[in-house]
Each structure stands twice: as structure tokens, then as C-alpha cells.
Design an enzyme around this catalytic site. Structure first.
Site, PDB file in Angstrom:
ATOM      1  N   GLY A 212     -10.834  -2.082   0.301  1.00  0.00           N
ATOM      2  CA  GLY A 212      -9.644  -1.885  -0.486  1.00  0.00           C
ATOM      3  C   GLY A 212      -9.877  -0.361  -1.312  1.00  0.00           C
ATOM      4  O   GLY A 212      -9.977   0.435  -0.790  1.00  0.00           O
TER       5      GLY A 212
ATOM      6  N   VAL B  83       0.947  -1.096   0.083  1.00  0.00           N
ATOM      7  CA  VAL B  83       0.107  -0.054  -0.006  1.00  0.00           C
ATOM      8  C   VAL B  83       0.782   1.456   0.110  1.00  0.00           C
ATOM      9  O   VAL B  83       0.771   2.058  -0.582  1.00  0.00           O
ATOM     10  CB  VAL B  83      -1.055  -0.060   1.158  1.00  0.00           C
ATOM     11  CG1 VAL B  83      -1.679   1.306   1.216  1.00  0.00           C
ATOM     12  CG2 VAL B  83      -1.762  -1.273   1.270  1.00  0.00           C
TER      13      VAL B  83
ATOM     14  N   LYS C 168     -13.194  -5.617   9.814  1.00  0.00           N
ATOM     15  CA  LYS C 168     -13.910  -4.885   8.726  1.00  0.00           C
ATOM     16  C   LYS C 168     -15.410  -5.004   9.101  1.00  0.00           C
ATOM     17  O   LYS C 168     -15.943  -3.640   8.836  1.00  0.00           O
ATOM     18  CB  LYS C 168     -13.737  -5.277   7.399  1.00  0.00           C
ATOM     19  CG  LYS C 168     -12.260  -5.254   6.856  1.00  0.00           C
ATOM     20  CD  LYS C 168     -12.077  -6.106   5.536  1.00  0.00           C
ATOM     21  CE  LYS C 168     -10.488  -5.779   5.012  1.00  0.00           C
ATOM     22  NZ  LYS C 168     -10.174  -6.670   3.980  1.00  0.00           N
TER      23      LYS C 168
HETATM   24  N1  HSE Z   1      -5.771  -9.167   3.066  1.00  0.00           N
HETATM   25  C1  HSE Z   1      -6.795  -8.154   2.658  1.00  0.00           C
HETATM   26  C2  HSE Z   1      -7.967  -8.963   1.715  1.00  0.00           C
HETATM   27  C3  HSE Z   1      -6.167  -6.870   2.097  1.00  0.00           C
HETATM   28  O1  HSE Z   1      -7.427  -9.805   1.138  1.00  0.00           O
HETATM   29  O2  HSE Z   1      -8.952  -8.379   1.430  1.00  0.00           O
HETATM   30  C4  HSE Z   1      -7.478  -5.711   1.869  1.00  0.00           C
HETATM   31  O3  HSE Z   1      -7.761  -5.569   3.309  1.00  0.00           O
END
Ligand code: HSE
Length: 373
Positions: free
Chosen positions: A117, A11, A188
């Protein structure tokens, strides 16, 4: 805007690249533990060099993990710097510390890339909750798990080959167990629920089951019955009670979730006025994620801070019943709750999610998946 960039991995590097073409911001310093040089930014191993640089007004945290990310972000807020982070573990775990602290210090804190993302999910939740009550938020939020399940379902790939590919494409966390055991989706889900409902969920009250125990035979059983398995995190609000849980869910092949390919996410809110609204896009990867970090920087330039007011601590109550596919363990309780058998798996009668997850915690090798109604 003068940026200090903490971390130069997937990132961080993406953010640095995207900032290059902007006249309104520059990366002044990068904290990176590797020996690299950059043409127009100072690279340092010393976080204090960023913290004590008064010309840096905004810090982008792209290190991931809880420590020292928490201490660095907290110290930047205390020093009066705005913060943009893509770190969902940090934001979910230290919600009660960081949100009130940013308010107290009058700095702006944003984390849109932490969920979905490159999808403008948290930023749209923020807009949505201004004009309506949100009743449900969540969906497919982990690109790595979706990549694995899609490759196994569509391409007949083995679990371990699909995971290796997701890692090589930069989707997986540093420890991929965080993805496949559901922890990333758990963070999340909690962060999305906190923003959607204006609360601070007690993390211990949100159960999570992952996909790490799934087998090719499970996928074949689902395919034979027109079902597609997806890892989801969904939070709901009803009559003042909030439920939130992470689990594999079996969707009919005709459902929108069933068609989500590769590293894509599909996240949905249900609002009192808007009804069902879904957001689709690349949930992981360098430039999609860096894109949302940059969006937050632009929002900060226009004075936008966190997405919702800080809310009181509440427990999730997961009494909603689901029918479950269960394979890999058995006992008297499961037999009592079994409706039918599929080969060496069983299909249960409707069971409250919290009871099924308590049972699974005692049987960590089992694989469970809830039927979507
Ligand atoms: N490891 C996370 C995914 C990255 O695969 O969604 C993004 O948050």
C-alpha cells in the site's frame, strides 16, 4: 505530466484527489464505467479515448483484476505511454510480458503501491539491491488478513464480523476470497521476490495457504500459549536456490510481527550488508496507496523505470522444514508426522513446506500454521 486514470474506485479516487494540489501533474481523463462528472477532468467510458490521446504521457491503472487491465496496460506501453499501477495480480501474472515490453518500447513502468500500500517497499528494494545481495524478502503484506487476525486476537471479534469491517474500510479486494485465501499475498510475494532476486518466479511453484479456515478456537489455543498468528509471504535465496511460500505463521508474542495492528503491514528484507531491515505502515486504504502511486509518478518525472532487470524463469524450491499446527482434517500421513496434540489440533514434526502444502491442497477445509522456528 498529463495523466490518464483507469479506474475511479478506492485507489483511483485517492490519486485524483492527491494530484489536485500538484503543479507538476494533472489528470486529463478518467476512465470510469459509472456516470460521474469531475470539475477538471474528462470522464469517459471508452479506454481508447485515453489510448489515442497523444497529450497523455502517463497512464495510472487503478482498476485491479487481470482483464481488461492487462490489455489496457499492454496497449498503453505499445502506444509509448509510461504506466504506474497498483495492481499486484497484473504485475505478478504478466511479469514476463510487461517488463520486457516496457524495456523494448523505452517506456517507464512502476508499481510501488502494488506491495505494501503506502509503504516504500519495492522502491527501497530497488535501492537496496544496487549495493548488496538480498537473501530474504517478505512478511505481513495483506492489510485485510492482518485486520481480521488482529481483531480476532485482540478484540475477540468473529471472523465474519472482522472481514465485513475490513471490507467497509476499503481494505479488501473486490472478491475478499483473494485476500483471505492468500492469493493477494501470493502475488505480492512473487513480485517482491522477482525484484529482490532479479528472477521471474514460476507462480505454480509458490504454494499459498490462507486464513479462511481459521476459527476462534484456533486463536484461543494460540493465545493460551503466547503465540500470535499472522499471514505471511516470505521468499529466500540460499546457494542459488529460491524458496517462496505464503502461509499463516505462529510468532511468539514478543516478535515484532506479533505487534502489527489493524491494516498495517510489516515487510522485511535481509541483505548481505544491511542485515535485517523492516518496513512498517498502512498496507491498504485509499490515501496510503494513492500516496505511493504519486511517488511513482514523481519518479517517472525524474526518469526512473522498473526496479530491477528482467530475470530468467525459475522454480521455487520449498524444502525448508517447519513444525505445523494442523486442525480440521487427518489421515495416516499426518498421524505419522504428528509430534503432539493440542485439543482437536495436532503439532507436526518438522515437515518440508512443499510437502505440507501438497497435503493441505488435498484437505482444503484444514487450517495450517507454521511455527516460526
Ligand atoms: N486487499 C489488499 C490488502 C489491498 O488488504 O492488503 C492492498 O493491496
Amino acid at each position: 505530466m498529463r495523466l490518464g486514470l483507469l479506474g475511479f474506485g478506492v485507489v483511483g479516487r485517492g490519486v485524483y484527489d492527491l494530484v489536485q494540489s500538484r503543479p507538476d501533474m494533472e489528470v486529463k481523463k478518467v476512465v470510469c464505467l459509472e456516470d460521474i462528472t469531475l470539475p477538471d477532468a474528462e470522464v469517459t467510458k471508452d479506454f481508447r479515448s485515453v489510448l489515442e490521446d497523444e497529450s497523455i504521457d502517463t497512464v495510472v491503472e487503478a482498476m485491479g483484476g487481470l482483464h481488461p487491465a492487462f490489455e489496457f496496460v499492454r496497449d498503453c506501453i505499445l502506444a509509448g505511454k509510461n504506466v504506474v499501477t497498483s495492481n499486484k495480480a497484473l504485475m505478478a501474472t504478466f511479469y514476463d510480458e510487461l517488463i520486457p515490453l516496457a524495456k523494448e518500447k523505452g517506456v517507464l513502468l512502476r508499481c510501488t503501491a502494488a506491495v505494501g500500500g503506502g509503504i516504500g517497499w519495492l522502491s527501497e528494494l530497488e535501492r537496496s539491491r544496487r549495493t548488496q545481495t538480498i537473501h530474504q524478502a517478505g512478511g505481513i503484506m495483506n492489510g485485510t488478513c492482518n485486520y481480521i487476525l488482529d481483531a480476532m486476537t485482540q478484540g475477540g471479534m468473529s471472523y465474519s464480523d472482522a472481514l465485513s469491517l475490513a471490507q467497509s474500510l476499503g481494505y479488501a479486494e473486490a472478491k475478499p476470497a483473494t485476500d483471505v485465501e492468500g492469493t493477494d499475498t501470493w502475488h505480492k510475494t512473487i513480485l517482491s521476490a522477482n525484484i529482490a532476486f532479479g528472477v521471474s518466479l514460476n507462480m505454480a511453484s509458490v504454494p499459498a495457504a490462507g486464513i479462511h479456515t481459521i476459527s476462534a478456537a484456533d486463536i484461543a489455543a494460540f493465545r493460551a500459549r503466547g503465540l500470535v498468528c499472522k499471514l505471511t509471504g516470505i521468499a529466500k535465496e540460499k546457494d542459488g536456490k529460491i524458496s517462496a511460500c505464503v502461509q499463516p505463521v505462529l510468532y511468539p508474542a514478543t516478535a515484532p510481527e506479533a505487534a502489527v495492528p489493524q491494516n498495517y503491514n510489516l515487510i522485511t528484507f535481509v541483505g548481505s550488508a544491511s542485515g535485517r531491515m523492516s518496513f512498517y505502515g498502512q498496507g491498504a486504504g485509499r490515501y496510503p496507496t494513492a500516496y505511493n502511486v504519486l511517488q511513482d509518478c514523481v519518479d517517472i518525472l525524474s526518469g526512473k523505470g522498473f526496479y530491477s532487470p528482467y530475470g530468467e524463469k525459475v522454480d521455487a524450491c520449498n524444502d525448508e522444514p517447519f513444525r505445523y499446527y494442523v486442525r480440521g482434517a487427518s489421515d495416516a500421513w499426518l498421524e505419522e508426522n504428528t509430534k503432539e496434540t493440542w485439543g482437536n489440533a495436532v503439532i507436526t514434526n518438522p515437515i518440508p513446506a512443499e510437502k505440507m502444502h501438497l497435503w493441505r491442497a488435498q484437505h482444503p477445509d484444514a487450517f495450517i500454521a507454521a511455527f516460526e522456528k
